[in-house]
Scaffold this active site. Structure first.
Site, PDB file in Angstrom:
ATOM      1  N   HIS A  99     -96.318  42.482  37.708  1.00 50.07           N
ATOM      2  CA  HIS A  99     -95.855  42.033  39.013  1.00 50.07           C
ATOM      3  C   HIS A  99     -94.384  41.617  38.993  1.00 50.07           C
ATOM      4  CE1 HIS A  99     -96.203  40.278  42.941  1.00 50.07           C
ATOM      5  NE2 HIS A  99     -95.874  39.077  42.496  1.00 50.07           N
ATOM      6  N   HIS A 151     -99.184  41.376  49.237  1.00 54.50           N
ATOM      7  CA  HIS A 151     -99.945  40.199  48.806  1.00 54.50           C
ATOM      8  C   HIS A 151    -101.417  40.587  48.831  1.00 54.50           C
ATOM      9  CE1 HIS A 151     -99.650  35.605  48.405  1.00 54.50           C
ATOM     10  NE2 HIS A 151     -98.970  36.179  47.457  1.00 54.50           N
TER      11      HIS A 151
END
Ligand SMILES: Nc1ncnc2c1ncn2[C@@H]1O[C@H](COP(=O)(O)OP(=O)(O)O)[C@@H](O)[C@H]1O
Lengths: 231, 604, 102, 102
Positions: free
Chosen positions: B62, B113
């Protein structure tokens, strides 16, 4: 003519209200919640938004702001005060207007172009409307259901203090389709829909004539100017 | 762990040097053995538990883009002069910045998200909006609009309602409360997203050229200041992170994997940051994203003079039981880190006090070239910041052409039976009209405030959203986001290009001229060679397409590991195109309104 | 540190759209033996120091003026819970006991 | 009719934005002896019939699955308040008493 717009932490439509004041021909004055100073304004707008995140109850924490002491004094002595959405909630929390606002009947936030009837044209913020005028201005809230006990409702209805009523759709379950009210004297007006978002062609609600061309909200502000001039 | 530590006695640098053989839970933190060995090599000793925490979050997929980096370079390489002309800040910063003329600039970015939004749809989606908005603020811009591109599972699956209503309510709650008009997005239902919805949030900000700020820690002696919400236990179980055998004695710490958003705090933070920028009280501001303080300190230091000293116990805590490692990894929302010259500190603190924003001075910029973090007087981190933030691992992962793709492509619509009677045609039309992907999205968009700020020239149901930037001249921008996972499953190269072309068209038809691209690349696991192939093809397609259309990619986000069990989602490259229009009064809405207008069909 | 718990309820069903929505959901789930649900608020106020009569008076005032809006809500109880741990353990959370209403 | 009261609080580790906002307001009003405020929910479920073990089990299940979101909240108590009047009188509402925490 100087019309103050108070910014609270979490106010969102304060700049829009200032723009509306300007478009109506008055001078907007930015006021700050934390001061005890109205800067000599002639009228006050409590703008929409989510003051203090709408936590606790909408408008509740803001109604304890320092400047509200001055707003309450000014309102009680007759100064025109308009509460829009969150501002309306503050006016009820500060007991300047009766009743309260609770969560929309269907639970969720709603944003729509809302048709209203102007029920009372004898207030500082509605005197330039024709009696019974039907207008369209944006509505956007999560907690806009107007409620009050039966006695209060009867008094509001009996004495013409219901200023606006929802037409076609009651978006939040308000009693008697009430969208906005005034005090007995007519200088304090609160409503859930947003007149400041219908003051500039191209950025307002759709009308039959053209998309985003609705400017019905402008009359709220020209009414205040008129009330001040003729006072 | 053989020698567990507690809050008061964190693992120090000297302790790490003295106990080289201590077994560390790198695997539970998401690090591979070779990555762990690499960290030991960089440091010349075993990492302290604090350093391990920092490396593990910053070297996660990430934060480090370790599997995608080698491909993403194409966005920077395949550029013409024309594409560079209006680019004030390109890829690599918090968000790209585009010159739109008259001294104005626009910054925009789209980010995912996805995983938090499956665990806790409301808070996951809400904090997704919050995160992308902070990226925009850190550039010195005022956020002025948001959009959301959503993918959910099958509409009739019992779990879909939980996710859809939670996500939409979360976006509505956070965006509305922040006072940002939502000007568009997408909603799509497909069972491939059943246990892995996609929640991609986009934010746009505007600024004057002279207000542009980049986040870096320059100027020895300048103060490092943390401000905004207090640090709590939010999201520590998130990302790749904390396992039970990690840091503390007395059994596993149970920390929730979610973050709770406070849009009101963020709204105040926006106004506070803009005032700090306006009064020139800061050198730079960095938002605290996924890896919290680990990320902000190491990135600021890497982008600056290279050294920083922090006293971690000065971080204001919401939960006093947090360990040093947890503080380093906490994902608590609505926090920012600023670099402030000593002379301006007083003025800085006056502004944060005015906005009731809690602030603590954590340390200062140094010329040591090291990021040093102390905890109650003991050194628990001493690293070269670039090794954490910039020079993480880079993988050239194996790719494999998916054997099934030929059969999938061959099974074309030509094989489907055609309607032969009016009744069959009618039935098909009704089926189409009733399909959730074609039906009206009003039930979503009616929950979003499109009016706030008074500058929205186009929004739902228009093809692109449009916002006025300059009230005097009418100068404005338009944005559209598009993606089609089914096309990309058939052919990721063309699928990405189709998404680009669609977003480009959706901007063009508003009357604006497309000028820049941001993208959010949602894919399955990069450790699956077929997924890696899809990814490589999509990036190639998108970068070739951008070169062809001559608009640059200014930034974006990669989200891997979107899968249920071993089954990856369809590759879903979401493309956002930004356009500029001289005067929003000349915009073209999607609807037909005037009687007598002619209707033309363009294209093939 | 001692905690004072203040509980506030909407005055009547009419004023509680959330409670009505939950009651509706229960009916749809076939849980018909619950005839009404009302949803109010529970405030936990942590006091810095001992809970004196003065502190209690102050909290009572706050409960009436700020924590609740008397137009739509009632304060139904104010109780002192001395020295509770910050958060109960999830597994121990549900303790079923019979008490009197306040 | 008997009422079962379910109380739900935000998890201590997670941010409670509401509580934070109210605590901030208290500080601004100079009420500095209150160091923290957390705000949760109080459900009053009216039961049609006697409160049997089975009913309690059902409410416990509802409390965990529907009234609270275990990712961010804890159920802190489930109590039975038999035969309360629907809403207490405002003037009688505030009864100060000391109880144990749940
Ligand atoms: N999740 C969403 N958030 C914001 N806007 C959305 C969302 N989903 C759809 N929209 C908006 O609703 C309108 C209709 O969307 P859609 O039905 O997908 O139409 P189209 O196929 O023309 O893009 C568009 O203006 C789009 O931007």
């Amino acid at each position: 003519m100087r019309i103050g717009v108070i910014t609270f932490p979490g106010s969102l439509d304060d700049r829009d209200a200032q723009r509306a004041v300007r478009l109506a021909g008055a001078e907007p004055v930015a006021l700050w919640h934390g001061e005890h100073d109205l800067r000599g304004v002639d009228a006050i707008v409590l703008p929409g938004g989510f003051s203090y995140g709408d936590y606790l109850r909408c408008g509740a924490i803001a109604s304890f702001s320092p400047i509200m002491a001055e707003v309450i004094d000014a309102a009680n002595s007759g100064m025109p005060v308009l509460g829009i959405c969150n501002g309306f909630q503050m006016l009820t929390e500060a007991h300047l207007l009766p009743g309260g606002l609770i969560r929309n009947e269907l639970g969720s936030f709603i944003c729509r172009d809302q048709k209203l009837r102007v029920e009372n044209v004898n207030t500082a913020w509605t005197n330039q409307f024709e009696a019974g005028a039907e207008i369209t201005i944006p509505l956007k809230n999560g907690e806009g259901g107007f409620i009050a006990d039966a006695e209060t409702i009867a008094r509001l209805e009996g004495e013409g203090q219901v200023a606006f009523r929802y037409l076609e759709v009651n978006p939040n379950g308000s009693i008697n389709d009430i969208a906005g009210i005034s005090n007995a004297r007519g200088n304090i007006v609160g409503l859930m829909p947003h007149p400041e978002h219908a003051t500039e062609e191209g950025f307002g609600p759709d009308t039959a004539a053209a998309m985003r061309s609705g400017v019905d909200g402008l009359t709220f502000f020209t009414s205040a100017i008129h009330a001040l001039i003729s006072a | 762990m053989s020698t567990p530590t507690t809050v008061s006695a964190a693992d120090t640098v000297s302790n790490a040097a003295a106990t080289p053989d201590r077994v560390q839970p790198f695997g539970a933190l998401g690090l591979k053995e070779d990555e762990y060995l690499k960290i030991r090599e960089i440091l010349g000793r075993r990492p302290t538990s604090g350093e391990l925490a920092m490396y593990s979050v910053m070297w996660s997929e990430h934060c480090s883009y370790k599997s995608s980096k080698v491909y993403l370079r194409q966005f920077g390489d395949k550029v013409s002069e024309k594409m560079k002309k209006n680019l004030m800040v390109g890829m690599g910063e918090n968000a790209g910045v585009v010159d739109i003329g008259d001294g104005w600039a626009v910054t925009f970015k789209i980010e995912s998200h996805n995983h938090p939004s499956y665990i806790e749809p409301f808070q996951g989606a809400a904090t997704g909006v919050g995160g992308i908005v902070r990226d925009i603020i850190s550039m010195g811009a005022r956020p002025v609009a948001v959009m959301d591109a959503l993918r959910f599972g099958a509409i009739d699956d019992p779990d879909t309602a939980r996710v859809v209503h939670g996500v939409v309510a979360g976006i509505s709650f956070y965006g509305n409360c922040l006072g940002l008009p939502n000007i568009g997005g997408e909603t799509w239902f497909d069972s491939v997203y059943q246990a892995n919805p996609l929640v991609n949030a986009l934010a746009v900000g505007v600024l004057r050229h002279e207000d542009l700020h980049l986040a870096n820690a320059r100027g020895v002696g300048n103060k490092v200041v943390l401000f905004g919400a207090r640090t709590g236990g939010d999201g520590i179980g998130g990302a790749s992170i904390l396992a039970s055998d990690s840091f503390s004695a007395g059994g596993p710490t149970k920390r929730p994997a979610v973050q709770v958003g406070d849009p009101f705090a963020e709204k105040v933070l926006i106004e506070c940051c803009l005032e700090l920028f306006r009064d020139k009280l800061v050198e730079g501001i960095q938002d605290l994203g996924a890896a919290g303080i680990s990320c902000a300190t190491s990135e600021l230091a890497s982008n600056g003079d290279g050294g920083m000293f922090i006293e971690l116990e000065k971080v204001l805590l919401r939960d006093p039981t947090l360990t040093a490692e947890e503080i380093l990894m906490s994902e608590s929302q609505e926090r920012m880190m600023a670099i402030v010259t000593p002379e301006k500190l007083e003025g800085f603190l006056a502004v944060t006090a005015k906005w009731d924003v809690e602030t603590s001075v954590l340390g200062e910029v140094t010329d040591t070239g090291r990021l040093v973090i102390n905890w109650h007087g003991e050194e628990i981190v001493n690293v070269e910041p670039r090794t954490v933030a910039v020079d993480g691992p880079v993988y050239n992962r194996p790719v494999a052409y998916p054997a099934w793709i030929d059969a999938l492509q061959a099974d074309s619509t030509a094989m489907l039976p055609r309607a032969s009677t009016p009744d069959e045609l009618r039935a098909q039309a009704v089926a189409l009209l009733g399909s959730p992907n074609l039906a009206s999205k009003d039930w979503i968009t009616n929950q979003y405030d499109r009016y706030v700020m008074g500058n929205t020239a186009l929004s739902f149901p228009d093809d692109g959203g449009m916002v006025r930037v300059d009230e005097e001249t009418g100068l404005g921008f338009a944005v559209a986001t598009d993606a089609n996972g089914r096309f990309s499953q058939l052919d990721p190269y063309r699928g990405a290009q189709l998404a680009l072309a669609e977003a480009f068209r959706n901007v063009a038809v508003t009357g604006a001229t497309p000028v820049a691209v941001s993208d959010c690349l949602n894919f399955g696991s990069p450790e699956n060679p077929e997924v890696m192939w899809q990814f490589s093809r999509a990036v190639e397609g998108l970068s070739d397409g951008c070169l062809e259309l001559e608009i640059p990619v200014t930034g974006g986000n990669v989200s891997f590991y979107n899968q249920t069990g071993d089954v990856p989602i369809h590759p879903t490259p979401v493309v956002a195109v930004l356009g500029v229009i001289d005067d929003v009064a000349n915009r073209i809405p999607s609807g037909w309104q005037d009687e007598g207008n002619n209707i033309y069909l363009l294209g093939i | 540190m001692p905690t004072i718990v203040v509980e506030v309820m909407p005055k009547a069903e009419l004023l509680d759209p959330q409670g009505k929505a939950v009651a509706g959901a229960l009916t749809r789930l076939g849980k018909t033996r619950f005839s009404a649900v009302r949803i109010g608020k529970r405030f936990e106020v942590t006091v810095d120091g001992p809970v004196t009569d003065e502190v209690l008076a102050e909290v009572t005032e706050l409960a009436n003026d700020m924590f609740s809006n008397s137009v739509i809500e009632d304060v139904v109880s104010i109780t002192v819970a001395p020295d509770v741990a910050p958060a109960p353990q999830p597994d121990l959370a549900v303790s079923v006991e019979t008490t009197d209403a306040n």
